[in-house]
Design a protein around this motif. Structure first.
Motif, PDB file in Angstrom:
ATOM      1  N   ASP A 239      17.445 -24.785  -7.044  1.00 56.59           N
ATOM      2  CA  ASP A 239      18.057 -23.874  -8.007  1.00 56.59           C
ATOM      3  C   ASP A 239      17.287 -22.562  -7.951  1.00 56.59           C
ATOM      4  O   ASP A 239      16.284 -22.457  -7.249  1.00 56.59           O
ATOM      5  CB  ASP A 239      18.022 -24.500  -9.406  1.00 56.59           C
ATOM      6  N   MET A 240      17.743 -21.578  -8.690  1.00 61.61           N
ATOM      7  CA  MET A 240      17.096 -20.271  -8.592  1.00 61.61           C
ATOM      8  C   MET A 240      15.643 -20.333  -9.056  1.00 61.61           C
ATOM      9  O   MET A 240      15.312 -20.994 -10.047  1.00 61.61           O
ATOM     10  CB  MET A 240      17.854 -19.243  -9.412  1.00 61.61           C
ATOM     11  N   GLY A 241      14.772 -19.638  -8.318  1.00 62.71           N
ATOM     12  CA  GLY A 241      13.399 -19.450  -8.748  1.00 62.71           C
ATOM     13  C   GLY A 241      13.314 -18.239  -9.665  1.00 62.71           C
ATOM     14  O   GLY A 241      13.917 -17.194  -9.397  1.00 62.71           O
ATOM     15  N   CYS A 242      12.575 -18.366 -10.754  1.00 64.69           N
ATOM     16  CA  CYS A 242      12.513 -17.288 -11.741  1.00 64.69           C
ATOM     17  C   CYS A 242      11.602 -16.156 -11.274  1.00 64.69           C
ATOM     18  O   CYS A 242      10.512 -16.386 -10.744  1.00 64.69           O
ATOM     19  CB  CYS A 242      12.006 -17.827 -13.071  1.00 64.69           C
ATOM     20  N   VAL A 243      12.048 -14.929 -11.479  1.00 63.73           N
ATOM     21  CA  VAL A 243      11.271 -13.725 -11.194  1.00 63.73           C
ATOM     22  C   VAL A 243      11.223 -12.889 -12.468  1.00 63.73           C
ATOM     23  O   VAL A 243      12.260 -12.609 -13.075  1.00 63.73           O
ATOM     24  CB  VAL A 243      11.908 -12.907 -10.048  1.00 63.73           C
ATOM     25  N   GLY A 244      10.026 -12.519 -12.889  1.00 62.61           N
ATOM     26  CA  GLY A 244       9.903 -11.722 -14.102  1.00 62.61           C
ATOM     27  C   GLY A 244       8.443 -11.553 -14.487  1.00 62.61           C
ATOM     28  O   GLY A 244       7.539 -12.082 -13.834  1.00 62.61           O
ATOM     29  N   GLU A 245       8.207 -10.829 -15.563  1.00 63.14           N
ATOM     30  CA  GLU A 245       6.843 -10.564 -16.010  1.00 63.14           C
ATOM     31  C   GLU A 245       6.131 -11.873 -16.350  1.00 63.14           C
ATOM     32  O   GLU A 245       6.690 -12.754 -16.991  1.00 63.14           O
ATOM     33  CB  GLU A 245       6.855  -9.640 -17.231  1.00 63.14           C
ATOM     34  N   GLY A 246       4.884 -11.979 -15.886  1.00 57.67           N
ATOM     35  CA  GLY A 246       4.076 -13.167 -16.150  1.00 57.67           C
ATOM     36  C   GLY A 246       4.246 -14.269 -15.121  1.00 57.67           C
ATOM     37  O   GLY A 246       3.544 -15.278 -15.184  1.00 57.67           O
ATOM     38  N   LEU A 247       5.180 -14.083 -14.169  1.00 57.30           N
ATOM     39  CA  LEU A 247       5.393 -15.069 -13.115  1.00 57.30           C
ATOM     40  C   LEU A 247       4.918 -14.510 -11.784  1.00 57.30           C
ATOM     41  O   LEU A 247       4.793 -13.296 -11.601  1.00 57.30           O
ATOM     42  CB  LEU A 247       6.866 -15.459 -13.036  1.00 57.30           C
ATOM     43  N   ASN A 248       4.685 -15.414 -10.832  1.00 64.03           N
ATOM     44  CA  ASN A 248       4.137 -15.019  -9.534  1.00 64.03           C
ATOM     45  C   ASN A 248       5.205 -14.700  -8.495  1.00 64.03           C
ATOM     46  O   ASN A 248       4.979 -13.909  -7.584  1.00 64.03           O
ATOM     47  CB  ASN A 248       3.247 -16.147  -8.988  1.00 64.03           C
ATOM     48  N   CYS A 249       6.361 -15.319  -8.596  1.00 58.05           N
ATOM     49  CA  CYS A 249       7.353 -15.286  -7.534  1.00 58.05           C
ATOM     50  C   CYS A 249       8.044 -13.928  -7.433  1.00 58.05           C
ATOM     51  O   CYS A 249       8.270 -13.246  -8.436  1.00 58.05           O
ATOM     52  CB  CYS A 249       8.403 -16.378  -7.764  1.00 58.05           C
ATOM     53  N   THR A 250       8.400 -13.558  -6.198  1.00 58.22           N
ATOM     54  CA  THR A 250       9.258 -12.409  -5.941  1.00 58.22           C
ATOM     55  C   THR A 250      10.543 -12.903  -5.294  1.00 58.22           C
ATOM     56  O   THR A 250      10.657 -14.069  -4.902  1.00 58.22           O
ATOM     57  CB  THR A 250       8.578 -11.397  -5.000  1.00 58.22           C
ATOM     58  N   GLU A 251      11.493 -11.985  -5.148  1.00 58.01           N
ATOM     59  CA  GLU A 251      12.767 -12.363  -4.532  1.00 58.01           C
ATOM     60  C   GLU A 251      12.615 -12.754  -3.071  1.00 58.01           C
ATOM     61  O   GLU A 251      13.502 -13.378  -2.490  1.00 58.01           O
ATOM     62  CB  GLU A 251      13.778 -11.210  -4.638  1.00 58.01           C
ATOM     63  N   ARG A 252      11.488 -12.407  -2.438  1.00 55.06           N
ATOM     64  CA  ARG A 252      11.278 -12.688  -1.022  1.00 55.06           C
ATOM     65  C   ARG A 252      10.610 -14.033  -0.787  1.00 55.06           C
ATOM     66  O   ARG A 252      10.376 -14.427   0.362  1.00 55.06           O
ATOM     67  CB  ARG A 252      10.443 -11.577  -0.390  1.00 55.06           C
ATOM     68  N   GLN A 253      10.299 -14.763  -1.846  1.00 53.58           N
ATOM     69  CA  GLN A 253       9.567 -16.019  -1.725  1.00 53.58           C
ATOM     70  C   GLN A 253      10.424 -17.207  -2.153  1.00 53.58           C
ATOM     71  O   GLN A 253      11.473 -17.052  -2.777  1.00 53.58           O
ATOM     72  CB  GLN A 253       8.311 -15.986  -2.605  1.00 53.58           C
ATOM     73  N   VAL A 254       9.934 -18.405  -1.828  1.00 57.64           N
ATOM     74  CA  VAL A 254      10.466 -19.619  -2.420  1.00 57.64           C
ATOM     75  C   VAL A 254       9.549 -20.003  -3.573  1.00 57.64           C
ATOM     76  O   VAL A 254       8.320 -19.992  -3.446  1.00 57.64           O
ATOM     77  CB  VAL A 254      10.589 -20.769  -1.400  1.00 57.64           C
ATOM     78  N   SER A 255      10.135 -20.304  -4.693  1.00 53.41           N
ATOM     79  CA  SER A 255       9.382 -20.711  -5.875  1.00 53.41           C
ATOM     80  C   SER A 255       9.319 -22.229  -5.942  1.00 53.41           C
ATOM     81  O   SER A 255      10.318 -22.918  -5.724  1.00 53.41           O
ATOM     82  CB  SER A 255      10.044 -20.163  -7.140  1.00 53.41           C
ATOM     83  N   ILE A 256       8.141 -22.739  -6.236  1.00 53.29           N
ATOM     84  CA  ILE A 256       7.939 -24.158  -6.507  1.00 53.29           C
ATOM     85  C   ILE A 256       7.560 -24.261  -7.972  1.00 53.29           C
ATOM     86  O   ILE A 256       6.548 -23.708  -8.401  1.00 53.29           O
ATOM     87  CB  ILE A 256       6.844 -24.766  -5.610  1.00 53.29           C
ATOM     88  N   CYS A 257       8.395 -24.938  -8.745  1.00 51.83           N
ATOM     89  CA  CYS A 257       8.185 -25.003 -10.195  1.00 51.83           C
ATOM     90  C   CYS A 257       7.258 -26.162 -10.549  1.00 51.83           C
ATOM     91  O   CYS A 257       7.500 -27.310 -10.152  1.00 51.83           O
ATOM     92  CB  CYS A 257       9.526 -25.159 -10.914  1.00 51.83           C
ATOM     93  N   ALA A 258       6.200 -25.870 -11.279  1.00 47.97           N
ATOM     94  CA  ALA A 258       5.282 -26.907 -11.735  1.00 47.97           C
ATOM     95  C   ALA A 258       5.704 -27.489 -13.089  1.00 47.97           C
ATOM     96  O   ALA A 258       5.456 -28.667 -13.371  1.00 47.97           O
ATOM     97  CB  ALA A 258       3.863 -26.345 -11.834  1.00 47.97           C
ATOM     98  N   LYS A 259       6.366 -26.661 -13.906  1.00 49.30           N
ATOM     99  CA  LYS A 259       6.738 -27.087 -15.258  1.00 49.30           C
ATOM    100  C   LYS A 259       7.837 -26.158 -15.748  1.00 49.30           C
ATOM    101  O   LYS A 259       7.823 -24.963 -15.487  1.00 49.30           O
ATOM    102  CB  LYS A 259       5.525 -27.010 -16.194  1.00 49.30           C
ATOM    103  N   ASP A 260       8.816 -26.735 -16.477  1.00 50.73           N
ATOM    104  CA  ASP A 260       9.801 -25.917 -17.174  1.00 50.73           C
ATOM    105  C   ASP A 260       9.843 -26.322 -18.635  1.00 50.73           C
ATOM    106  O   ASP A 260       8.931 -27.006 -19.117  1.00 50.73           O
ATOM    107  CB  ASP A 260      11.175 -25.984 -16.481  1.00 50.73           C
ATOM    108  N   SER A 261      10.884 -25.914 -19.342  1.00 49.83           N
ATOM    109  CA  SER A 261      10.923 -26.182 -20.785  1.00 49.83           C
ATOM    110  C   SER A 261      11.047 -27.663 -21.115  1.00 49.83           C
ATOM    111  O   SER A 261      10.820 -28.070 -22.249  1.00 49.83           O
ATOM    112  CB  SER A 261      12.075 -25.404 -21.428  1.00 49.83           C
ATOM    113  N   HIS A 262      11.419 -28.484 -20.111  1.00 51.04           N
ATOM    114  CA  HIS A 262      11.498 -29.929 -20.323  1.00 51.04           C
ATOM    115  C   HIS A 262      10.159 -30.623 -20.110  1.00 51.04           C
ATOM    116  O   HIS A 262      10.002 -31.775 -20.498  1.00 51.04           O
ATOM    117  CB  HIS A 262      12.533 -30.548 -19.384  1.00 51.04           C
ATOM    118  N   GLY A 263       9.223 -29.959 -19.458  1.00 51.53           N
ATOM    119  CA  GLY A 263       7.930 -30.572 -19.183  1.00 51.53           C
ATOM    120  C   GLY A 263       7.547 -30.444 -17.721  1.00 51.53           C
ATOM    121  O   GLY A 263       8.221 -29.763 -16.940  1.00 51.53           O
TER     122      GLY A 263
END
Length: 341
Positions: A239-263
């Motif tokens: 699914d989409m990787g989040c890009v925004g203030e306080g996060l590391n990912c950019t649009e040129r990268q693949v994001s690996i999510c360690a935790k979301d609002s579910h845990g």
């Protein structure tokens, strides 16, 4: 056609088909046809998702890759006395970033009408409260591109409460490699999964693990992957990787999510994805998503005993006019190959 060009062609085909959550029949037909042309035997689930068996040797440690083809949209809430339409959102559609957007109204009789989603009394030269009015589904309306000025005129067109309203995706790929469109969440990931399936076929690869794909529906309202059509031990949501203030990912990268609002996601699986990315020199970021839920979460909520993880190309301006990059697509695709092959 190379792998990335194939994915981008699939993306353009997908975004051209309206498929807000609960109204995915046309997109599902398209997805089914693409997989059939690749040589697979896709099966449609009862609620409209697409399930594909990609093959593989080890059935006891099977993995399910999931991405969703349903998007944000709206539904006619009320046909107003002045011939305008009040809307109710499907999923997390935000009126602040849909103002002035062209849209289509699908009637149950099969007729389709054009309109624009506007602030009520949208002429700034007339409305002195234009700048101060909070944008909401109570203060905005669809202006139909038809000569109708009352409720009776709209109803004569066949438009009524419950009709589906779809917004223009405005898909564009720039010379610099940026991908801009509504509904990259999650049609970009669906295209990436199609690309991976095509890669296996063209390279005649039989994976070590049995791999299934589920192109889900109803993810935007929380129950896309609440049923697993085959026994699997792991679900990897793409699914989409989040890009925004306080996060590391950019649009040129693949994001690996360690935790979301579910845990937290499964620690060992996340670690294995990170190790695969590092070993292959893939450009990635690890992030925590503060306001997010995925199909992998839905599978856990449904009671399945699975390992779960989430990856995706970085996408900026989520749930708005979204932006990613070809390099983000490439890194996501390469991570799938590194982790699964």
């Amino acid at each position: 056609m190379n792998e990335i060009d194939f994915i981008l062609e699939q993306l353009k085909g997908l975004t051209a088909i309206d498929s807000p959550t609960g109204f995915t029949e046309y997109a599902a037909e398209h997805v089914m046809n693409v997989y059939k042309k690749m040589g697979y035997a896709p099966v449609q689930t009862a609620k409209g998702g697409i399930f594909i068996d990609l093959g593989g040797k080890n059935e006891e440690d099977a993995i399910l890759l999931t991405a969703h083809m349903d998007t944000l949209g709206a539904m006619v809430h009320t046909v107003k006395s002045n011939g305008r339409l009040k809307l109710t959102p499907l999923g997390g559609l935000n009126p602040n970033n849909t103002e002035g957007e062209n849209c289509r109204i699908y009637t149950r009789s099969g007729r389709i009408y054009d309109g624009t989603f506007q602030l009520i009394d949208a002429s700034i030269h007339v409305n002195g409260e234009y700048n101060d009015t909070k944008r909401s589904f109570d203060t905005m309306e669809v202006v139909l591109d038809e000569d109708v000025y009352n409720k009776e005129g709209v109803e004569a067109l066949g438009i009524r409460t419950g009709d589906i309203v779809c917004f223009d995706p405005r898909t564009r790929i720039t010379d610099s490699g940026y991908i801009k469109s509504r509904f990259l969440d999650d049609k970009l990931s669906v295209a990436i999964l199609m690309g991976y399936a095509n890669y296996l076929q063209e390279q005649d690869i039989v994976p070590e693990r049995r791999i299934y794909q589920h192109i889900s529906v109803f993810e935007e309202v929380g129950h896309g992957c609440s049923y697993l059509p085959a026994p699997v031990s792991e679900v990897l949501a793409v699914d989409m990787g989040c890009v925004g203030e306080g996060l590391n990912c950019t649009e040129r990268q693949v994001s690996i999510c360690a935790k979301d609002s579910h845990g937290p996601y499964h620690y060992a699986t996340v670690s294995a994805l990170v190790a695969a990315a590092e070993e292959q020199g893939i450009d990635f970021a690890i992030d925590i998503y503060p306001h997010y839920g995925s199909d992998a979460d839905a599978a856990l909520d449904a009671g399945y005993d699975i390992r779960h993880a989430l990856i995706g190309a970085g996408v900026y301006a989520s749930h708005g006019y979204e932006r990613s990059h070809i390099e983000g697509v490439r890194n996501t695709f390469e991570l799938l190959k590194a982790y699964l092959d």
